[in-house]
Write an enzyme that holds these catalytic residues in place. Structure first.
Site, short mmCIF file in Angstrom:
data_model
loop_
_atom_site.label_atom_id
_atom_site.label_comp_id
_atom_site.label_asym_id
_atom_site.label_seq_id
_atom_site.Cartn_x
_atom_site.Cartn_y
_atom_site.Cartn_z
N GLY A 157 0.69 -1.17 -0.06
CA GLY A 157 0.12 -0.01 -0.07
C GLY A 157 0.87 1.33 0.07
O GLY A 157 2.07 1.22 -0.48
N ARG A 158 0.39 2.39 0.46
CA ARG A 158 1.13 3.45 0.54
C ARG A 158 2.45 3.40 1.08
O ARG A 158 3.59 3.91 0.74
CB ARG A 158 0.27 4.77 1.23
CG ARG A 158 -0.87 5.15 0.58
CD ARG A 158 -1.74 6.23 1.57
NE ARG A 158 -2.53 6.77 0.85
CZ ARG A 158 -4.07 6.38 1.14
NH1 ARG A 158 -4.23 5.31 2.05
NH2 ARG A 158 -5.06 6.96 0.65
N ILE A 159 2.46 2.90 2.49
CA ILE A 159 3.67 2.72 3.26
C ILE A 159 4.59 1.75 2.49
O ILE A 159 6.02 2.24 2.46
CB ILE A 159 3.39 2.29 4.78
CG1 ILE A 159 2.86 3.30 5.29
CG2 ILE A 159 4.74 2.10 5.36
CD1 ILE A 159 2.18 3.13 6.64
N ARG A 180 -2.02 -9.01 -1.32
CA ARG A 180 -3.39 -9.76 -1.35
C ARG A 180 -3.79 -9.62 -2.87
O ARG A 180 -4.54 -10.50 -3.31
CB ARG A 180 -4.13 -9.42 -0.34
CG ARG A 180 -3.60 -10.11 0.96
CD ARG A 180 -4.37 -9.99 2.40
NE ARG A 180 -4.62 -8.45 2.41
CZ ARG A 180 -5.28 -7.88 3.35
NH1 ARG A 180 -6.03 -8.42 4.03
NH2 ARG A 180 -5.15 -6.55 3.73
N ARG A 238 1.44 -3.80 12.42
CA ARG A 238 0.71 -3.80 13.64
C ARG A 238 1.07 -5.06 14.24
O ARG A 238 1.67 -6.05 13.68
CB ARG A 238 -0.85 -4.13 13.66
CG ARG A 238 -1.67 -2.82 13.39
CD ARG A 238 -1.92 -1.87 14.43
NE ARG A 238 -2.73 -1.02 14.17
CZ ARG A 238 -2.59 0.19 13.87
NH1 ARG A 238 -1.02 0.58 13.86
NH2 ARG A 238 -3.23 1.19 13.90
N GLU A 267 1.14 -4.46 23.04
CA GLU A 267 1.69 -3.35 23.44
C GLU A 267 1.08 -2.52 24.46
O GLU A 267 -0.62 -2.77 24.18
CB GLU A 267 2.20 -2.40 22.42
CG GLU A 267 1.17 -1.94 21.29
CD GLU A 267 1.81 -1.08 20.28
OE1 GLU A 267 1.53 0.11 20.10
OE2 GLU A 267 2.55 -1.81 19.39
N HIS A 285 6.87 2.20 19.23
CA HIS A 285 5.56 2.84 18.24
C HIS A 285 5.85 4.19 17.66
O HIS A 285 5.02 5.07 17.96
CB HIS A 285 4.28 2.49 18.80
CG HIS A 285 3.15 2.21 17.67
ND1 HIS A 285 2.32 1.51 18.02
CD2 HIS A 285 3.01 3.04 16.65
CE1 HIS A 285 1.49 1.42 16.99
NE2 HIS A 285 1.81 2.31 16.19
N GLY A 287 6.47 5.23 14.70
CA GLY A 287 6.31 5.38 13.33
C GLY A 287 5.86 6.58 12.75
O GLY A 287 6.38 7.11 11.70
#
Length: 319
Positions: A157-159, A180, A238, A267, A285, A287
């Site tokens: 995807g975007r990331i 997918r 995630r 977490e 976390h 990001g």
């Protein structure tokens, strides 16, 4: 009368000032996870909520909330797997997110983890800080080369695409990926493969799929066993996408060379055994954790709210 808004965690000052200029705004001061009873109250007492990761709007929360008043959950973040979307729809609640803001900083962090893991940066830092470094010699702290190696991306995807651009154009890496659905990428040399092929071929594997039931434990013991013993696993998606128990075993017994993690299965609880391993990079976390990004995310959430209350379609509607 202005809509009543709850923000479930403190946000950057500019965002809070803007929110207060637009809405009757309350901000929960606590930065920790919320309880179901608090969320039920919020659904009943507020017209709108800006939630974030750690606010578990489960089906039970929606079912137990009396006289739901809330009409929109303007999520602060791209992922909405902490919100039961079907229950929100049933309750007549719109859900939005802030997908664009997190892309570039999360890709930056993925490359940070990749480089740190490959070059054993944390081990070297500990050595210097402890005073145990005895000076340079030719075979000390040998890591792995990154340039021109093969990068496997799980989730394009975007990331994933942002990571691929940095890896290919910045480090000359050969990029393969699993997605997918079929994905055509203009201007980015990258080959789509099956998940087993990506895991078996890549020198570095970066996970960028969304969370949720469809990707839960996608990287399990069987898939970790497919990776090279010299490979590194990087997760910026995630925590529950990777079976933490299986990952600990793979790292402990050197079935893979290392891991760079920004997210964890439960977490903020991180297993002591994972924390004790030298071949891991563990970040809290981070990001999207830049001042610019978090402000942009907050403003995007407010933009969704303004559009909704002006009876326009929010720019980042999820449901």
């Amino acid at each position: 009368m202005r809509p009543r808004l709850l923000i479930t965690r403190p946000l950057p000052r500019a965002v809070l000032e803007q929110a207060r200029s637009l809405f009757d705004t309350d901000v929960r001061a606590d930065t920790g996870r919320t309880e179901g009873g608090f969320l039920q109250m919020a659904l009943s007492d507020y017209d709108a909520i800006i939630p974030s990761l750690g606010d578990d709007f489960s089906s039970d929360v929606f079912a137990a909330a009396p006289n739901i008043r809330c009409r929109i959950l303007a999520n602060f973040g791209a992922g909405t797997d902490h919100i039961n979307l079907a229950s929100a729809q049933t309750a007549g609640i719109t859900v939005t997110n802030t997908p664009d803001a997190v892309t570039e900083p999360t890709a930056d962090l993925a490359m940070t983890l990749l480089l740190m893991s490959a070059r054993r940066a944390i081990e070297g830092d500990r050595m210097v800080r402890s005073g145990s470094w005895k000076g340079w010699h030719p075979i000390e702290m040998l890591g792995q080369h990154v340039t021109e190696k093969t990068l496997g991306i799980v989730g394009m995807g975007r990331i994933g695409q942002a990571v691929a651009r940095r890896a290919h154009f910045g480090f000359g890496m050969n990029v393969i990926f699993f997605n997918r659905s079929s994905r055509m990428l203009e201007g980015l040399p990258a080959k789509q493969e099956s998940l087993p092929t990506v895991l078996a071929t890549a020198d570095f594997v970066v996970i960028t799929v969304p969370g949720g039931s469809r990707t839960y434990h996608m990287i399990d013991s069987d898939n970790l066993a497919r990776m090279k013993s010299t490979a590194h696993l990087i997760n910026v998606s995630r925590g529950e996408v990777v079976c933490e128990e299986a990952l600990i075993r793979a790292l402990k017994y050197r079935k893979i060379a290392g891991a760079g993690l920004d997210v964890y299965e439960h977490e903020p609880d991180v297993p002591a055994e994972l924390r004790s391993l030298d071949n891991t990079i563990l970040l809290p976390h981070l990001g999207s954790a830049t001042e610019e990004t978090r402000t942009q995310m907050g403003m995007a959430a407010l933009e969704n709210l303004v559009a909704f209350f002006e009876q326009r379609d929010p720019p980042h509607r999820v449901v």
